[in-house]
Design an enzyme around this catalytic site. Structure first.
Site, PDB file in Angstrom:
ATOM      1  N   GLU A  23     -10.192  26.371 -11.763  1.00 59.14           N
ATOM      2  CA  GLU A  23      -9.404  27.387 -12.473  1.00 59.14           C
ATOM      3  C   GLU A  23     -10.067  28.751 -12.381  1.00 59.14           C
ATOM      4  OE1 GLU A  23      -8.303  30.209 -15.372  1.00 59.14           O
ATOM      5  OE2 GLU A  23     -10.200  29.123 -15.561  1.00 59.14           O
ATOM      6  N   GLU A  24     -11.402  28.764 -12.327  1.00 59.07           N
ATOM      7  CA  GLU A  24     -12.158  30.024 -12.373  1.00 59.07           C
ATOM      8  C   GLU A  24     -12.122  30.755 -11.034  1.00 59.07           C
ATOM      9  OE1 GLU A  24     -13.234  31.344 -14.974  1.00 59.07           O
ATOM     10  OE2 GLU A  24     -13.607  29.764 -16.451  1.00 59.07           O
TER      11      GLU A  24
ATOM     12  N   ASP B 265     -13.715  22.911 -13.962  1.00 59.23           N
ATOM     13  CA  ASP B 265     -14.823  23.590 -13.290  1.00 59.23           C
ATOM     14  C   ASP B 265     -15.693  24.416 -14.219  1.00 59.23           C
ATOM     15  OD1 ASP B 265     -12.458  25.138 -13.530  1.00 59.23           O
ATOM     16  OD2 ASP B 265     -13.198  26.594 -12.071  1.00 59.23           O
TER      17      ASP B 265
END
Length: 385
Positions: A130-131, A74
């Site tokens: 992931e963010e 991402d």
């Protein structure tokens, strides 16, 4: 640095730049997943798509010990200002943390392993979100990693030049907890403050007092951070604010320090409320756990670095990063190691990740691909003994 063939390096650069031009936020990585599956198909590797909506998991071989390699996919909600010819074509979204490079490296490792892996099985995990989205949990919930005996990943790091890697056991990132503090006083006219309870004054006292938790209460041997990132309160200049809100982050690497700081925040906030006769509430929102590399897998990773570049490539990271990483969720289930991969670009030494002008040295791509492939091979060899 000729770690991989010129053809493979150029292919990784092409993939990285294509993904960079078309960044996608967490759980929206449809185009990125399409690029990944097309490349896996070209390599003759079967994949499962739609994991956690946009994740992709592929497998090389289906016999022998299973090792997983992970890349996050991402991008971030940042307007790119790099001026690169392959800059983001999506307004307000860019790859400012190197995840485009992570995907390219794992596809490069896939190419190497497809050609050279004779025994054992490797899972290629292309993870969404992931963010802040905790995409690792979606991958784990799928059950596709249930047979994995170890997991590895690289994260590009602009603090080190290409050809340098940080591989260390123990904590390498922080817990990423958030706090919200709500204050309710009593509104009134600014000309009659004695008839009101000023929520902004209470908020200001809390902000300043919170700074003493790290500086005066926590053992300085343990890295820790308490930062207030946002203050809201008031609406006009001639009125006493009835409400205010503080939002901030807590970063720690030890569970007992985490508990100590949370307790301190609650104590200070509640005391400020009592002092000024205001209502104060504190909410703690737990974030990602701390990434804790396991000892044996860290040693395997160090051996892999020595094999592909030499011992001189290993550098001492000295202390954990205070950033967060949801790779931690994998390590709660599977032994593994997250490695920091040097990728500092000349002229951008002072540009941090999550910056609108972030970029990295693409020479790191070949190193990362070779490292991941060698780590998988070594781990399978060890598991087979």
């Amino acid at each position: 640095m000729n770690i991989v063939s010129k053809e493979l390096f150029q292919q990784m650069v092409r993939i990285r730049r294509e993904i960079h031009m078309h960044p996608e936020l967490g759980y929206q990585e449809e185009n990125t997943a399409g690029i990944i599956t097309e490349e896996l198909k070209r390599l003759g590797i079967k994949s499962t798509t739609g994991i956690g909506k946009t994740g992709v998991v592929a497998q090389i071989n289906d016999e022998g010990p299973v090792v997983a390699l992970r890349a996050d996919m991402d991008a971030l909600a940042i307007q790119e200002e790099t001026g690169l010819e392959f800059a983001s074509r999506t307004d307000g979204v860019m790859h400012a943390c190197g995840h485009d490079g992570h995907v390219a490296m794992l596809l490069g490792a896939a190419s190497l392993l497809k050609e050279n892996l004779k025994f054992g099985s490797v899972l290629l995990v292309f993870q969404p979100a992931e963010e802040g989205g905790g995409g690792a949990q979606k991958i784990i919930e799928s059950g596709l990693l249930d047979e994995a005996k170890a997991i590895f990943a690289c994260h590009l790091d602009r603090h080190y030049k290409a050809g340098k890697l940080v591989v260390q056991p123990g904590p390498i990132s922080a817990f990423t907890d958030r706090f919200d503090i709500s204050i309710r006083g009593k509104g009134g006219h600014a000309a009659q403050p004695h008839d009101a309870i000023d929520a902004i004054v209470v908020a200001s006292l809390i902000v300043m007092s919170l700074q003493t938790i790290v500086s005066r209460e926590v053992n300085p041997m343990y890295p820790s951070i308490v930062s207030v990132g946002r203050i809201e309160g008031g609406s006009v200049p001639n009125a006493i604010a009835e409400t205010a809100k503080l939002t901030g982050t807590i970063r720690t690497t030890e569970t007992h320090i985490r508990k100590q700081i949370v307790s301190g925040i609650k104590r200070i906030a509640n005391a400020a409320g009592i002092l000024h006769n205001a209502e104060v509430s504190v909410e703690i929102i737990e974030g990602y756990p701390c990434v804790i590399n396991t000892v044996e897998e860290s040693e395997i990773a160090r051996t892999a670095v020595k094999n592909i570049i030499g011992e001189k490539a290993l550098v001492d990271g000295q202390s954990a990063s205070m950033g967060g990483e949801d790779f931690s969720y994998y390590l709660e289930k599977i032994p593994g190691c997250l490695v920091r991969l040097g990728a500092q670009k000349e002229g951008l030494e002072g540009i941090p990740a999550h910056s609108s002008t972030f970029d990295f040295d693409e020479n790191a791509l070949g190193i990362g691909a070779a490292f991941l492939a060698e780590t998988a091979r070594l781990t399978i060899d060890r598991l087979s003994q």
